[in-house]
Design an enzyme around this catalytic site. Structure first.
Site, short mmCIF file in Angstrom:
data_model
loop_
_atom_site.label_atom_id
_atom_site.label_comp_id
_atom_site.label_asym_id
_atom_site.label_seq_id
_atom_site.Cartn_x
_atom_site.Cartn_y
_atom_site.Cartn_z
N LYS A 22 0.85 -1.21 0.00
CA LYS A 22 0.00 0.00 0.00
C LYS A 22 0.87 1.25 0.00
O LYS A 22 0.65 2.18 -0.76
CB LYS A 22 -0.90 0.01 1.23
CG LYS A 22 -1.56 1.35 1.50
CD LYS A 22 -2.46 1.36 2.71
CE LYS A 22 -1.77 1.64 3.99
NZ LYS A 22 -1.48 3.07 4.27
N ASN A 23 1.90 1.25 0.85
CA ASN A 23 2.70 2.47 1.03
C ASN A 23 3.74 2.69 -0.06
O ASN A 23 4.46 3.68 -0.03
CB ASN A 23 3.32 2.49 2.43
CG ASN A 23 2.27 2.67 3.51
OD1 ASN A 23 1.12 2.99 3.20
ND2 ASN A 23 2.64 2.44 4.75
N ARG A 94 -4.59 10.73 4.35
CA ARG A 94 -3.51 11.69 4.50
C ARG A 94 -2.49 11.59 3.38
O ARG A 94 -1.84 12.57 3.04
CB ARG A 94 -2.80 11.47 5.84
CG ARG A 94 -3.65 11.58 7.05
CD ARG A 94 -2.80 11.32 8.26
NE ARG A 94 -1.44 11.78 8.02
CZ ARG A 94 -1.08 13.06 7.99
NH1 ARG A 94 -1.99 13.97 8.19
NH2 ARG A 94 0.16 13.41 7.76
N CYS A 118 -4.75 12.34 12.77
CA CYS A 118 -5.54 11.10 12.74
C CYS A 118 -5.37 10.43 14.11
O CYS A 118 -4.82 11.01 15.03
CB CYS A 118 -5.09 10.22 11.60
SG CYS A 118 -3.48 9.54 11.88
N ARG A 123 0.53 14.63 13.03
CA ARG A 123 1.03 14.36 11.68
C ARG A 123 1.13 15.62 10.82
O ARG A 123 0.47 15.76 9.79
CB ARG A 123 0.17 13.28 11.01
CG ARG A 123 0.17 12.02 11.86
CD ARG A 123 -0.47 10.86 11.19
NE ARG A 123 0.37 10.32 10.11
CZ ARG A 123 -0.02 9.30 9.36
NH1 ARG A 123 -1.21 8.76 9.56
NH2 ARG A 123 0.76 8.85 8.39
N ASP A 307 4.71 0.65 12.00
CA ASP A 307 3.49 0.01 11.48
C ASP A 307 3.36 -1.44 11.92
O ASP A 307 2.35 -2.07 11.64
CB ASP A 307 3.46 0.07 9.94
CG ASP A 307 3.24 1.48 9.46
OD1 ASP A 307 3.38 1.71 8.25
OD2 ASP A 307 2.95 2.35 10.30
N ILE A 329 8.08 7.04 16.84
CA ILE A 329 7.72 7.71 15.58
C ILE A 329 6.48 8.57 15.71
O ILE A 329 6.46 9.73 15.32
CB ILE A 329 7.52 6.67 14.44
CG1 ILE A 329 8.76 5.77 14.30
CG2 ILE A 329 7.17 7.37 13.13
CD1 ILE A 329 10.01 6.50 13.84
N ARG A 400 -8.63 -0.43 4.61
CA ARG A 400 -7.75 0.55 3.94
C ARG A 400 -6.43 -0.08 3.57
O ARG A 400 -5.79 0.37 2.61
CB ARG A 400 -7.51 1.74 4.88
CG ARG A 400 -8.73 2.54 5.20
CD ARG A 400 -8.38 3.78 5.98
NE ARG A 400 -7.32 4.51 5.30
CZ ARG A 400 -6.74 5.59 5.82
NH1 ARG A 400 -7.11 6.03 7.01
NH2 ARG A 400 -5.79 6.22 5.18
C1 EPZ Z 1 4.27 6.95 6.26
O1 EPZ Z 1 3.54 8.01 6.86
C2 EPZ Z 1 3.32 5.77 6.17
N1 EPZ Z 1 2.19 6.11 5.30
C3 EPZ Z 1 2.84 5.39 7.57
O2 EPZ Z 1 2.04 4.22 7.43
C4 EPZ Z 1 4.05 5.05 8.43
O3 EPZ Z 1 3.62 4.79 9.73
C5 EPZ Z 1 5.03 6.23 8.44
O4 EPZ Z 1 5.39 6.57 7.07
C6 EPZ Z 1 6.31 5.92 9.21
O5 EPZ Z 1 6.94 4.81 8.65
C7 EPZ Z 1 2.36 6.02 3.95
O6 EPZ Z 1 3.42 5.70 3.45
C8 EPZ Z 1 1.16 6.34 3.11
P1 EPZ Z 1 6.49 10.29 8.34
P2 EPZ Z 1 4.16 9.51 6.88
O7 EPZ Z 1 6.41 11.52 7.51
O8 EPZ Z 1 4.82 9.79 5.59
C9 EPZ Z 1 6.53 13.54 11.77
C10 EPZ Z 1 0.14 2.89 7.71
O9 EPZ Z 1 -0.38 2.35 8.70
N2 EPZ Z 1 6.51 14.50 10.66
O10 EPZ Z 1 7.71 9.43 8.27
O11 EPZ Z 1 3.09 10.43 7.33
C11 EPZ Z 1 5.18 12.83 11.91
O12 EPZ Z 1 4.30 13.60 12.72
C12 EPZ Z 1 0.64 4.31 7.80
O13 EPZ Z 1 0.27 2.33 6.58
C13 EPZ Z 1 6.65 15.85 10.95
O14 EPZ Z 1 6.78 16.25 12.10
O15 EPZ Z 1 5.24 9.34 8.04
C14 EPZ Z 1 5.54 11.54 12.58
O16 EPZ Z 1 5.64 11.74 13.97
C15 EPZ Z 1 0.42 4.90 9.17
N3 EPZ Z 1 6.62 16.74 9.92
C16 EPZ Z 1 6.93 11.23 12.01
O17 EPZ Z 1 7.44 12.48 11.48
C17 EPZ Z 1 6.46 16.34 8.61
O18 EPZ Z 1 6.44 17.21 7.70
C18 EPZ Z 1 6.91 10.19 10.91
O19 EPZ Z 1 6.17 10.71 9.84
C19 EPZ Z 1 6.31 14.97 8.35
C20 EPZ Z 1 6.34 14.06 9.38
#
Ligand code: EPZ
Length: 420
Positions: A22-23, A94, A118, A123, A307, A329, A400
């Site tokens: 998915k990701n 998102r 969420c 996020r 995840d 995370i 999802r």
């Molecule tokens: C991706 O989300 C995945 N989603 C998530 O999977 C996964 O948990 C996550 O990466 C971490 O591996 C998809 O790929 C569609 P991040 P993403 O940006 O990109 C903070 C699932 O269950 N952050 O690495 O949103 C954020 O708040 C989903 O399949 C900022 O502060 O993850 C978080 O605490 C859930 N500012 C941390 O970084 C930003 O601009 C990780 O976020 C971006 C992120």
């Protein structure tokens, strides 16, 4: 709203086929905005989030059509006619934010709804926006929308991430592919889904080096062309079904799964008493004897993936001994612990850490509520081993990210049915 009814206690055995990630599929679909040519993606999972991303691309004017009758392949192409990503779609998923970089890079403008928080945290997308600003885009926020403009195109820049954000790396990688000049993404995320996206962009004519490392160098090109790209197997689906074998004391062959993408998960499961062995067409997971409690922390790849945290927490509820779980995370990703405690688990949460005092046979069936995608699977795992009947409500979360979960589990012996 659908729910799952599960009667626990049966060791699972047999083969489960793992679908496309998915990701990886979501950013790859967004990459279809980077050219009017046809981008064909194969091994596409049939998931609610894919349907949402398809709807989002189509309202941008892009055609997204199955190339054969089982919709496991998608053909994406056509000209962008609308550069707005509306709130009613973004709020559902998102990952819609991933159209921002491609839209600005391609058309010089984008108006994308700010994704809300969420169930697992606020996020924010500040790293996405700061990176685009460094590449010359003018960013403003009004009425819950991001407006980004770059009328003369984006300019390559050196962007150092304070945190290896997966989404920010993907958005800026796609934007950099069409920027003028060189972009360096330092301290970039290294998840296999990012490598898959980079490989696809290269097949489309992008010039990227450092793929697989935390430093990506992109030489912008004027335009990209179409390609055909197979989506990698879903490592989280693989890890989730590995936990189903582990928690029920069974043996599962996970066809198409890639053990090399599950290093930290395999190490953690081995420590808990589970064997994972690579095969020619996937991997086999087998619980050796009892499960014992282990400690782990979630980290960016190649560390233990957040995840998989809910699934391992469920497993540790029936392990012998205590486990300390630290979620580094997301700031609020222990929602499932309260539901597991309602099934007889003994979990205490203190800030970013949870202590699980495991007890073999310690879970009893109960009606529980899924709070997010991965928590849903954690509750299903608990139901598979609990005595009596468990009802998992709000399985729309599960749909999802897990294709045909109840069919895949029933086929290997689980007593599980979907109740509308
Ligand atoms: C991706 O989300 C995945 N989603 C998530 O999977 C996964 O948990 C996550 O990466 C971490 O591996 C998809 O790929 C569609 P991040 P993403 O940006 O990109 C903070 C699932 O269950 N952050 O690495 O949103 C954020 O708040 C989903 O399949 C900022 O502060 O993850 C978080 O605490 C859930 N500012 C941390 O970084 C930003 O601009 C990780 O976020 C971006 C992120």
């Amino acid at each position: 709203m659908d729910r799952f009814r599960i009667r626990g206690g049966r060791p699972l055995s047999g083969t489960i086929t793992i679908g496309g990630a998915k990701n990886a599929a979501l950013p790859l679909m967004a990459a279809g905005l980077l050219t009017d040519d046809r981008l064909v993606l194969t091994n596409v999972p049939r998931l609610a989030d894919i349907v949402t991303m398809r709807a989002l691309l189509m309202q941008h004017g892009i055609a997204v059509e199955p190339t054969d009758n089982n919709a496991a392949s998608l053909s994406i192409g056509g000209a962008i006619t609308n550069t707005e990503a509306p709130y009613d779609i973004v709020r559902k998923m998102r990952a819609s934010i991933l159209v921002l970089g491609p839209l600005v890079a391609r058309t010089g403008e984008a108006r994308v709804s700010l994704p809300g928080g969420c169930a697992i945290g606020a996020r924010p997308v500040d790293l996405h926006l700061k990176g685009l600003e460094q590449m010359g885009a003018a960013i403003s926020l009004d009425g819950g929308y991001i407006t980004a403009t770059a009328p003369h195109g984006l300019t390559g820049a050196t962007i150092v991430f304070p945190f290896p954000s997966v989404g920010a790396t993907e958005n800026l990688l796609m934007a950099a592919a069409l920027a003028n000049g060189q972009t360096i993404l330092a301290n970039a995320a290294r998840e296999p889904e990012i490598t898959d996206l980079a490989d696809c962009l290269v097949a489309m004519g992008a010039r990227i080096t450092g793929i697989g490392s935390d430093r990506l160098t992109i030489e912008g090109v004027k335009s990209l062309h179409g390609a055909t790209h197979p989506i990698i197997a879903d490592r989280i689906e693989t890890g989730s079904y590995a936990c189903a074998a582990a928690i029920t004391g069974g043996t599962l062959h996970l066809k198409g799964g890639r053990l090399d993408h599950l290093g930290a998960v395999a190490r953690t499961l081995r420590e808990a008493g589970v064997e994972m062995t690579a095969e020619a067409d996937g991997l086999t997971v087998k619980r050796l004897n009892g499960l014992h409690g282990i400690d782990f922390i979630t980290e960016p790849y190649p560390g233990f993936p957040t995840d998989m945290q809910a699934q391992l927490m469920a497993l540790m509820c029936v392990a012998d001994g205590a486990s300390m779980i630290t979620e580094n995370i997301f700031e609020d990703r222990f929602g499932h612990h309260a539901e597991l405690n309602r099934m007889g688990a003994n979990i205490k949460v203190h800030g970013a850490s949870a202590i699980v005092r495991g007890k073999p046979g310690g879970l009893q069936g109960a009606p529980v509520m899924a709070s997010d995608l991965r928590a849903s699977f954690g509750l299903i795992l608990a139901g598979l081993v609990a005595t009596g009947e468990t009802t998992v409500n709000r399985v729309y979360h599960l749909d999802r990210g897990y294709e045909s979960a109840e069919q895949k589990l029933s086929a290997v012996g689980a007593n599980i049915e979907r109740v509308s």
